[in-house]
Design a protein around this motif. Structure first.
Motif, PDB file in Angstrom:
ATOM      1  N   VAL A  97      14.164 -38.652  -3.780  1.00  0.00           N
ATOM      2  CA  VAL A  97      13.039 -37.729  -3.995  1.00  0.00           C
ATOM      3  C   VAL A  97      13.798 -36.253  -3.841  1.00  0.00           C
ATOM      4  CG1 VAL A  97      11.239 -36.860  -2.442  1.00  0.00           C
ATOM      5  CG2 VAL A  97      11.716 -39.229  -2.501  1.00  0.00           C
ATOM      6  N   THR A  98      12.968 -35.502  -4.704  1.00  0.00           N
ATOM      7  CA  THR A  98      13.339 -34.073  -4.893  1.00  0.00           C
ATOM      8  C   THR A  98      12.079 -33.220  -4.685  1.00  0.00           C
ATOM      9  OG1 THR A  98      15.369 -34.196  -6.214  1.00  0.00           O
ATOM     10  CG2 THR A  98      14.358 -32.008  -6.200  1.00  0.00           C
ATOM     11  N   VAL A  99      12.164 -32.215  -3.560  1.00  0.00           N
ATOM     12  CA  VAL A  99      11.076 -31.393  -3.318  1.00  0.00           C
ATOM     13  C   VAL A  99      11.329 -30.041  -4.088  1.00  0.00           C
ATOM     14  CG1 VAL A  99       9.855 -30.197  -1.472  1.00  0.00           C
ATOM     15  CG2 VAL A  99      10.326 -32.536  -1.035  1.00  0.00           C
ATOM     16  N   ARG A 121      13.346 -25.943   2.679  1.00  0.00           N
ATOM     17  CA  ARG A 121      14.583 -26.750   2.474  1.00  0.00           C
ATOM     18  C   ARG A 121      14.822 -27.632   3.528  1.00  0.00           C
ATOM     19  NH1 ARG A 121      18.795 -26.881  -1.327  1.00  0.00           N
ATOM     20  NH2 ARG A 121      18.273 -25.053  -2.222  1.00  0.00           N
ATOM     21  N   ASP A 122      14.873 -27.186   4.793  1.00  0.00           N
ATOM     22  CA  ASP A 122      15.586 -27.947   5.868  1.00  0.00           C
ATOM     23  C   ASP A 122      14.167 -28.834   6.451  1.00  0.00           C
ATOM     24  OD1 ASP A 122      17.548 -26.589   6.278  1.00  0.00           O
ATOM     25  OD2 ASP A 122      17.023 -25.411   8.125  1.00  0.00           O
ATOM     26  N   ASN A 123      13.187 -28.615   5.997  1.00  0.00           N
ATOM     27  CA  ASN A 123      11.838 -29.450   6.392  1.00  0.00           C
ATOM     28  C   ASN A 123      11.904 -30.639   5.576  1.00  0.00           C
ATOM     29  OD1 ASN A 123      11.067 -27.797   8.577  1.00  0.00           O
ATOM     30  ND2 ASN A 123       9.811 -26.775   7.098  1.00  0.00           N
ATOM     31  N   ALA A 124      12.224 -30.371   4.166  1.00  0.00           N
ATOM     32  CA  ALA A 124      12.385 -31.231   3.217  1.00  0.00           C
ATOM     33  C   ALA A 124      13.527 -32.294   3.452  1.00  0.00           C
ATOM     34  CB  ALA A 124      12.510 -30.903   1.600  1.00  0.00           C
ATOM     35  N   THR A 125      14.785 -31.842   3.874  1.00  0.00           N
ATOM     36  CA  THR A 125      15.654 -32.618   4.016  1.00  0.00           C
ATOM     37  C   THR A 125      15.432 -33.731   5.210  1.00  0.00           C
ATOM     38  OG1 THR A 125      16.976 -30.799   3.523  1.00  0.00           O
ATOM     39  CG2 THR A 125      18.363 -32.706   4.311  1.00  0.00           C
ATOM     40  N   ALA A 173      14.097 -35.974   2.046  1.00  0.00           N
ATOM     41  CA  ALA A 173      14.398 -35.714   0.480  1.00  0.00           C
ATOM     42  C   ALA A 173      15.834 -35.609   0.227  1.00  0.00           C
ATOM     43  CB  ALA A 173      13.545 -34.205   0.154  1.00  0.00           C
ATOM     44  N   LYS A 174      16.397 -35.949  -1.124  1.00  0.00           N
ATOM     45  CA  LYS A 174      17.839 -35.732  -1.180  1.00  0.00           C
ATOM     46  C   LYS A 174      18.159 -34.453  -1.982  1.00  0.00           C
ATOM     47  CE  LYS A 174      19.447 -40.291  -1.204  1.00  0.00           C
ATOM     48  NZ  LYS A 174      18.892 -41.231  -1.985  1.00  0.00           N
ATOM     49  N   ALA A 175      17.054 -33.927  -2.516  1.00  0.00           N
ATOM     50  CA  ALA A 175      17.456 -32.449  -3.043  1.00  0.00           C
ATOM     51  C   ALA A 175      16.275 -31.500  -2.945  1.00  0.00           C
ATOM     52  CB  ALA A 175      17.772 -32.595  -4.464  1.00  0.00           C
ATOM     53  N   PHE A 176      16.492 -30.129  -3.220  1.00  0.00           N
ATOM     54  CA  PHE A 176      15.444 -29.263  -3.169  1.00  0.00           C
ATOM     55  C   PHE A 176      15.712 -28.470  -4.492  1.00  0.00           C
ATOM     56  CE2 PHE A 176      13.598 -25.360  -1.356  1.00  0.00           C
ATOM     57  CZ  PHE A 176      12.244 -25.654  -0.831  1.00  0.00           C
ATOM     58  N   LEU A 177      14.503 -27.811  -4.937  1.00  0.00           N
ATOM     59  CA  LEU A 177      14.401 -26.837  -6.129  1.00  0.00           C
ATOM     60  C   LEU A 177      13.376 -26.016  -5.573  1.00  0.00           C
ATOM     61  CD1 LEU A 177      14.312 -29.110  -9.193  1.00  0.00           C
ATOM     62  CD2 LEU A 177      16.144 -27.709  -8.316  1.00  0.00           C
ATOM     63  N   VAL A 178      13.954 -24.407  -5.886  1.00  0.00           N
ATOM     64  CA  VAL A 178      12.982 -23.279  -5.772  1.00  0.00           C
ATOM     65  C   VAL A 178      12.255 -23.248  -6.937  1.00  0.00           C
ATOM     66  CG1 VAL A 178      12.729 -20.976  -4.978  1.00  0.00           C
ATOM     67  CG2 VAL A 178      14.582 -22.461  -3.885  1.00  0.00           C
ATOM     68  N   SER A 179      10.997 -23.286  -7.439  1.00  0.00           N
ATOM     69  CA  SER A 179      10.442 -23.296  -8.586  1.00  0.00           C
ATOM     70  C   SER A 179      10.280 -21.843  -8.952  1.00  0.00           C
ATOM     71  CB  SER A 179       8.781 -23.817  -8.381  1.00  0.00           C
ATOM     72  OG  SER A 179       8.278 -22.975  -7.311  1.00  0.00           O
TER      73      SER A 179
END
Ligand SMILES: [Zn+2]
Ligand SMILES: [Zn+2]
Ligand SMILES: [Zn+2]
Ligand SMILES: [Zn+2]
Length: 575
Positions: free
Chosen positions: A426-428, A436-440, A444-450
């Motif tokens: 899962v990537t948020v 980012r921290d909350n996603a981790t 979630a394995k990764a995080f992208l800033v849209s």
């Protein structure tokens, strides 16, 4: 004698898995008709497919004796087990004397090997018959049968009892013993009488026990006038919440009457209260993420008992006969009755939601909440949970799925939890780095800033499945570009503005751009069971249920200032 509706028969077939049976009602006693034997089955009877006849007080079909064990021969079956047991013990005693003594071990084994083998067979048989004898002695003393023990959840007259452990035929050990081994005459309808008396006794007992807590415990429906209910309502698109008194309908035969404990605040509550979808009917009591405890059940309710933990989501009724309903997709029925800001099937009676202390709902639209889930954290599963679970199942998210979740709010964080539990990668994708921290933390394995074009460029063509949970207008095209060939882009947030997608984006990658609306009742139950198994609940901020607090919570939800869902403590508000 009145034959029940088709609907009921359907349920019955489901219940007993036997199409040849039909339930009929006679003087409030539930008798079953066996269409193969063309008789009314007395209570505790069952049609045996091997013997092709109905058997009184059916226990089991014995393949060795090639007959059924029931009312008339159960005691002989017990005697048969006892004599077999005695015979085996006797044989063991006799054969133990037949071993030929030898001083050295290997010769002894060689000479006695067949006797030894026979001894083993005897001992194993002894164990088996002794276990059977014990079980049937227990049945004799408690007046129960193998069939009733094993299939209790499927037997109508047992699974609707108010107490899971209640044995409605137990009349005291002495009485049971006398009946099982000595009494020969069986009066007609004997079990009906015993059953009725035992259940009545039990209900009176539990009612008196609970009266001290001023709690209504009921096996049937005991309200005869509409039920006074308190809630919170808005009276126009700009008015604040106010206390609101109204009435819930008296539970009908297939209704479950629930005391609401918690209700989540869904973003669509705000859209509707403020009439942003232009369909508002006032006064409006919102709330479709409801959990609570069953207070009463109607006489036809099979799957719920007083005291059960239950949930109600976005729907409370539907036509039940259209193609969608038949496929358990009630949310796509043209006549779906939503939990609030809608009407009942009569198209007149308004529906009121879960910001209220009671709710009466048709059994089909009530779900069981697994006992290990807290009712407050489970409330948002009924909307946010099923909204994200359903598309993940629809598009087979699982191991090796590279999945993107756009937005990390009430819906988004549930999508992450489900995706992780199903084994996806899962990537948020969010507008702000701060998540980012909350996603981790959610797995979630990764995080992208849209907003970061470079990050998006690097992630192009990488996702099999993207779930878009954002309801505010946003750039969908750059998100679709993140999909791999034929990837699925599923929108679950209800954006008030149309989405614009250039045709070329659709031509070149052949993506599936789609949407999804909550889930059917069967799938909602499946989702709750999945949550029970994986210990999944919603992350919530529990707040006091007062008009002021609801107004504040709405403002904070609009600013995305909540982690991740507000849940109203309804139980304590109306104590
Ligand atoms: Zn039959
Ligand atoms: Zn049989
Ligand atoms: Zn909702
Ligand atoms: Zn329908």
């Amino acid at each position: 004698m009145v034959s029940t509706s088709d609907d009921d028969d359907d349920h019955d077939h489901e219940n007993e898995g036997n199409e040849q049976h039909q339930r009929v009602t006679t003087n409030n006693n539930y008798l079953r008709k066996c269409l193969l034997c063309n008789i009314e089955q007395p209570l505790r009877s069952h049609h045996c497919d091997f013997c092709n006849r109905c058997v009184l007080k059916y226990d089991h079909h014995c393949p060795y004796l090639e007959t059924c064990i029931g009312e008339y021969n159960h005691r002989y079956f017990w005697c048969f087990l006892l004599t077999t047991d005695i015979l085996i013990v006797w044989s063991i005693m006799l054969s133990s004397g037949s071993f030929v003594p030898f001083s050295d071990w290997s010769s002894w084994l060689h000479i006695n090997k067949f006797r030894l083998f026979a001894m083993h067979v005897l001992i194993i048989s002894l164990c088996a018959t002794t276990i059977l004898l014990c079980i049937h002695s227990f049945f004799a003393l408690t007046n129960s049968t193998t069939w009733e023990r094993v299939s209790r959840h499927r037997i109508t007259y047992l699974n609707r009892l108010p107490d899971e452990d209640l044995n409605p035929f137990h009349q005291g050990y002495c009485h049971n013993f006398f009946y099982s081994f000595l009494c020969h005459r069986i009066k007609e309808q004997q079990w009906d009488i015993v059953y009725k008396r035992r259940v009545e006794e039990h209900v009176t007992l539990s009612t008196t026990a609970n009266k001290t807590e001023e709690k209504v415990v009921s096996n049937g429906v005991n309200h005869d006038s509409p039920i006074a209910t308190k809630g919170f309502a808005v009276e126009s698109d700009s008015s604040p919440f106010k206390l609101f008194d109204f009435e819930r309908r008296v539970p009908k035969a297939d209704d479950v009457f629930i005391r609401v404990h918690y209700c989540g605040i869904c973003h669509s509550d705000i859209h509707q209260a403020k009439n942003e979808w232009h369909t508002a009917k006032y006064p409006m009591v919102p709330g479709h993420e409801i959990t609570g405890v069953v207070e009463q059940v109607g006489s036809n309710v099979r799957n719920f008992r007083v005291g059960d933990h239950v949930g109600v989501g976005c729907m409370v009724d539907s036509c039940l006969h259209c193609n969608s309903c038949k496929k358990n997709l009630e949310q796509y029925c043209p006549d779906t009755c939503y939990t609030y800001n809608s009407t009942e099937l009569d198209k007149v009676t308004p529906t009121y939601g879960g910001y209220s202390n009671f709710i009466t709902v048709k059994e089909r639209f009530v779900c069981k909440i697994p006992k290990n889930l807290p009712l407050d954290g489970a409330a948002p599963l009924l909307c946010a949970g099923i909204t994200t679970y359903s598309p993940l199942r629809q598009y087979n998210v699982g191991k090796n799925t590279r999945m993107g979740v756009i937005g990390l709010g009430g819906l988004g964080h549930m999508a992450v939890k489900f995706g992780v539990a199903m084994g996806a990668d899962v990537t948020v994708i969010s507008t702000s780095e701060s998540k980012r921290d909350n996603a981790t933390k959610l797995g979630a394995k990764a995080f992208l800033v849209s907003k970061d074009a470079e990050q998006l460029k690097g992630a192009e063509n990488s996702f099999h499945f993207i779930i878009d949970t954002v309801s505010a207008p946003h750039d969908v095209v750059s998100m679709i570009n993140l999909l791999s060939f034929q990837g699925v882009y599923c929108m679950v947030g209800a954006s008030p503005k149309p989405v614009e997608i250039p045709t070329f984006v659709l031509l070149f990658k052949r993506p599936i751009v789609t949407g999804s609306l909550i889930g059917g009742m069967k799938e909602t139950q499946e989702m709750l069971d999945f949550c029970g198994k994986h210990g999944i609940t919603c992350e919530i901020e529990k707040i006091e249920a007062t008009p002021e607090q609801i107004n504040v919570a709405y403002d904070r939800t609009l600013k995305s200032d909540v982690k991740y869902r507000f849940v109203l403590d309804i139980l304590n508000a109306f104590k």
